[in-house]
Design an enzyme around this catalytic site. Structure first.
Site, PDB file in Angstrom:
ATOM      1  N   GLU A 120       0.806  -1.225   0.000  1.00  8.36           N
ATOM      2  CA  GLU A 120       0.000   0.000   0.000  1.00  8.36           C
ATOM      3  C   GLU A 120       0.838   1.274   0.000  1.00  8.36           C
ATOM      4  OE1 GLU A 120      -0.573  -2.616   1.904  1.00  8.36           O
ATOM      5  OE2 GLU A 120      -2.697  -3.179   1.762  1.00  8.36           O
ATOM      6  N   PHE A 170     -11.137  -7.385  13.877  1.00 10.24           N
ATOM      7  CA  PHE A 170     -10.098  -7.832  12.958  1.00 10.24           C
ATOM      8  C   PHE A 170      -9.787  -6.726  11.937  1.00 10.24           C
ATOM      9  CE2 PHE A 170      -8.940 -10.000   8.916  1.00 10.24           C
ATOM     10  CZ  PHE A 170      -7.691 -10.447   9.318  1.00 10.24           C
ATOM     11  N   GLN A 171      -8.538  -6.442  11.770  1.00  8.70           N
ATOM     12  CA  GLN A 171      -8.050  -5.398  10.868  1.00  8.70           C
ATOM     13  C   GLN A 171      -8.671  -4.031  11.158  1.00  8.70           C
ATOM     14  OE1 GLN A 171      -8.182  -6.892   6.752  1.00  8.70           O
ATOM     15  NE2 GLN A 171      -6.118  -7.705   7.073  1.00  8.70           N
ATOM     16  N   LYS A 224     -17.326  -0.561   6.413  1.00  6.86           N
ATOM     17  CA  LYS A 224     -17.822  -1.513   5.417  1.00  6.86           C
ATOM     18  C   LYS A 224     -19.338  -1.467   5.264  1.00  6.86           C
ATOM     19  CE  LYS A 224     -17.169  -6.202   3.764  1.00  6.86           C
ATOM     20  NZ  LYS A 224     -16.547  -7.514   3.982  1.00  6.86           N
ATOM     21  N   MET A 246      24.646   8.262   2.107  1.00  7.37           N
ATOM     22  CA  MET A 246      24.557   9.518   2.845  1.00  7.37           C
ATOM     23  C   MET A 246      24.840   9.273   4.325  1.00  7.37           C
ATOM     24  SD  MET A 246      24.305  12.693   2.377  1.00  7.37           S
ATOM     25  CE  MET A 246      23.324  13.408   1.059  1.00  7.37           C
TER      26      MET A 246
END
Lengths: 164, 578
Positions: B51, B113-114, B163, B485
């Site tokens: 993502e 969940f999630q 949802k 760097m």
């Protein structure tokens, strides 16, 4: 110096957390914070006090204004204004002598005794923060059991007002 | 009026907002939306492999086109993976809308969940965010999201949708709001006329002026106005890292990038200047060096669309809040009316000094690094070869580190929106997905991702996405077998104790890796092969190419500001200071 900042905010969930989060995120401190809906219930009026110099105060006002949910922001300390805070104090008061002393003290500060038991007085006081501090100092020796302060509310003097 | 489910409304609203491409990754809480996506053809979805890359790709797309980028992720880990991408966009003021699925309303707060409080987690790094609580609100919320993202100082907006709000069985009337008006959000566009007059007057009376322009000029498409004003005044122009390309780098009046790795002439001119005209720049700490020593003689005119940027780090003597385009247009017309010209004699003297600085210590008047020879390829030369092979016309994305600074210094950008890098947040892993976004926007353009073997491994999984959608980006990997760097700082400040910046023995065979994904891999180890291989790489127009260039491991980026010094206090190389 102490600043009193007034904000007109959309009365939406999460709006308050954006204000508080901004202070945490940018390292500004909040001394007091009060918030409630206004006569228009789509709006909340929030007053907060903070310690800052001129430059930081300017940034705070600008940063607050940048939040999408804020409609108006004003630093009340810039002009003349009225500052009020409400305090409830529960104090040990068992013997008559102490009760008499407390009553006169409450009178001097134009407060009210709003609850009484055999061993306590509960005092209600309004005023600016200094006055409430002074009352606490005055009764500290007697024995404070509990202090509850609302934090500062403020409004500008004269014709100025904060409204959509 | 059409009746649609919440999921369908999300997609219809995207279409009506003008969105053609969405980068994303499906998951449980977003599945109603993904199903609606499947049943239409107006909005194309591109499936990434992580993502973070979805947000970077949408970001790269936005930086190259000026349009709002769009990403779609699921709840929980989908949302948190997007966070780095959102923070990257926030720091660079890139307009994005990120839609995240959320667990059903009834489960919010139950540690479902999630479940992640996406509005809470993203709060400090978004311009604004919404939690949509009913299907009826989706269209207006999405319309507001695009409006907020793209106006004022742009930035990312999160729209979190539980949802149940996208339930396919619950249909409501759909209407795209024609106009968005918000009483709490009315960005200032036009500068204050009185201030603008003062600004023009001050600018015209300058004897040692510098125009210091930043990313705001690019974001507001004000490059033409900037060029017109600068050329009319014959004043020197320096760009920030985010502003490169706003003024053509090959023009005589361009004195290079300023700041930590800016040119000697730009940093010295700033320090010596009597008037600094800052447009769409924010006096970032990577520009100013020590604030107390910053440009002691300068009167500062500061144009910015965001009032909080003004006098945040450096006090502005003449602040103007407004968009770069409108302010510069207005200033040009005021200058016309005033009919005053700059002091030509003073400006001539000023240019003579600047040209002397350039000749003495500039990186464009002579090579200030050891030459490449045999199997020692200087990273600077790799960028020069890239510039040559692409005629200076490529879109160049970069990751973060030495390669980023070399690209900023040696690829001379003559057009805005060609240089795409994570300037504010400094996000390693940004380059490849950003390049995918650019390539999607401009399928026929040359798109190069300048990266290092450290950064590229932070989003290397996107080589797979390049295969799936035939995105022929060219990955120019400046491989010095170290976190360059970090190592440079360890050389300079920690007596070359390379704590955790080396991993030589464990690096993958990048050629084989590219081939495993179905791409072309090339390795360059000798300087004499560099230009030819670079040409070969860009001749492969339809292929993703991974070009692994082994560059000199000991090279440092110079100039470099001396910490705690003034702008013009610089290390010029490993042994020389200003």
């Amino acid at each position: 110096m102490k600043r009193i900042i007034s904000i007109l905010l959309e009365n939406e969930s999460g709006a308050l957390s954006r204000v508080v989060g901004l202070f945490a995120q940018r390292g500004y401190n909040i001394d007091t914070l009060t918030v409630a809906p206004t006569d228009d219930d789509t709006l909340s009026r929030l007053t907060l006090t903070t310690q800052s110099d001129d430059q930081m105060a300017e940034q705070i006002v600008k940063q607050l204004h940048k939040l999408i949910d804020t409609i108006k922001v004003v630093d009340l300390t810039v002009g003349s204004h009225i500052e009020r805070e409400l305090m409830l104090v529960k104090i040990k008061a068992s013997d008559a002598e102490v009760r008499a002393e407390l009553k006169s003290c409450v009178e001097i500060f134009r407060g009210h005794v709003v609850d009484v038991t055999a061993s306590t007085y509960t005092v209600q006081l309004t005023g600016d923060s200094d006055k409430l501090d002074a009352f606490i100092d005055a009764v500290r020796e007697i024995g404070i059991m509990e202090v509850v302060r609302t934090g500062v509310s403020g409004i500008a003097r004269g014709d100025k007002f904060l409204r959509v | 009026m059409e009746h649609l489910s919440g999921g369908e409304i999300v997609i219809c609203a995207l279409k009506d907002a003008g969105v053609k491409h969405v980068w994303g990754y499906p998951g449980g809480a977003a599945l109603h939306i993904y199903d609606a996506l499947y049943r239409q053809e107006d909005v194309e979805h591109l499936l990434v492999r992580h993502e973070q890359a979805a947000v970077h790709a949408a970001d790269g797309f936005s930086r190259a086109t000026g349009e709002v980028g769009t990403a779609l992720v699921t709840s929980g880990p989908g949302a948190t993976n997007a966070i780095t991408g959102i923070a990257t966009a926030y720091m660079d003021s890139i307009p994005l809308v990120v839609i995240s699925g959320q667990v059903p309303k009834i489960k919010i707060g139950q540690d479902a969940f999630q479940e992640t409080d996406m509005v809470g987690v993203s709060r400090p790094i978004v311009k604004h965010s919404f939690l949509v609580t009913q299907a009826e609100d989706i269209a207006e919320t999405i319309a507001k999201a695009y409006y907020i993202a793209s106006t004022g100082r742009p930035g990312p907006v999160v729209v979190d949708i539980p949802k149940d709000v996208t339930d396919p069985n619950y249909k409501v009337p759909y209407e795209w709001p024609a106009n968005i008006k918000m009483r709490s959000y009315q960005p200032t566009n036009k500068g204050h006329r009185g201030q603008l007059k003062r600004a023009v007057k001050t600018l015209l009376s300058a004897k040692k002026p510098v125009i210091y322009s930043g990313g705001g000029v690019i974001l507001d498409n004000a490059s033409d106005q900037l060029i017109e004003l600068a050329q009319r005044l014959n004043y020197p122009v320096t760009n920030t890292l985010m502003g490169l390309g706003a003024y053509p780098a090959t023009d005589r009046q361009f004195i290079g990038m300023l700041g930590m790795h800016g040119t000697y002439e730009a940093n010295t001119a700033m320090h010596e200047s009597d008037v600094i005209f800052a447009v769409g720049a924010r006096f970032d700490d990577r520009v100013t060096n020590d604030l107390d020593k910053f440009c002691p003689h300068a009167t500062i005119i500061h144009i910015d669309v965001d009032p909080t940027s003004i006098s945040k780090n450096i006090n502005a003597h003449i602040p103007v809040v407004g968009t770069c385009t409108s302010v510069l247009n207005e200033m040009l017309s005021i200058a016309d009316d005033m009919a005053t010209e700059p002091d030509a004699e003073a400006i001539k003297d000023w240019w003579a000094r600047i040209d002397q600085w350039r000749a003495d210590k500039g990186i464009y008047t002579a090579n200030r690094y050891e030459p490449s020879v045999g199997d020692i390829i200087k990273p600077q030369d790799a960028i020069k070869a890239l510039y040559k092979a692409t005629d200076g016309n490529a879109y160049v994305t970069s990751d973060v580190g030495q390669h980023q600074m070399f690209a900023a210094q040696y690829y001379l950008f003559d057009k805005p929106r060609r240089w795409i890098n994570s300037g504010g947040l400094g996000t390693m892993g940004f380059g490849l997905p950003a390049a995918m976004g650019v390539q999607l926007a401009f399928p026929d353009a040359q798109v190069a991702c300048v990266t290092g073997e450290g950064s590229i491994q932070m989003c290397i999984q996107e080589l797979s996405t390049c295969s799936q959608y035939n995105l022929p980006v060219k990955i120019i990997n400046l491989n010095n077998s170290a976190l360059g760097m970090v190592r440079q700082w360890q050389d300079m400040n920690y007596s070359s104790r390379y704590s955790q910046s080396l991993y030589e023995d464990s690096l993958p065979d990048f050629v084989a890796l590219a081939e495993a994904y179905g791409h072309v891999g090339m390795k360059v180890t000798r300087y004499e092969d560099l230009e030819e291989k670079m040409r070969e790489c860009f001749a492969l127009k339809d292929r993703t190419v991974f070009m692994d260039i082994c560059v000199d491991k000991s090279e440092h980026v110079y100039p470099m500001q001396i910490p705690g010094g003034a702008m013009g206090d610089l290390f010029l190389n490993k042994s020389e200071k200003t």
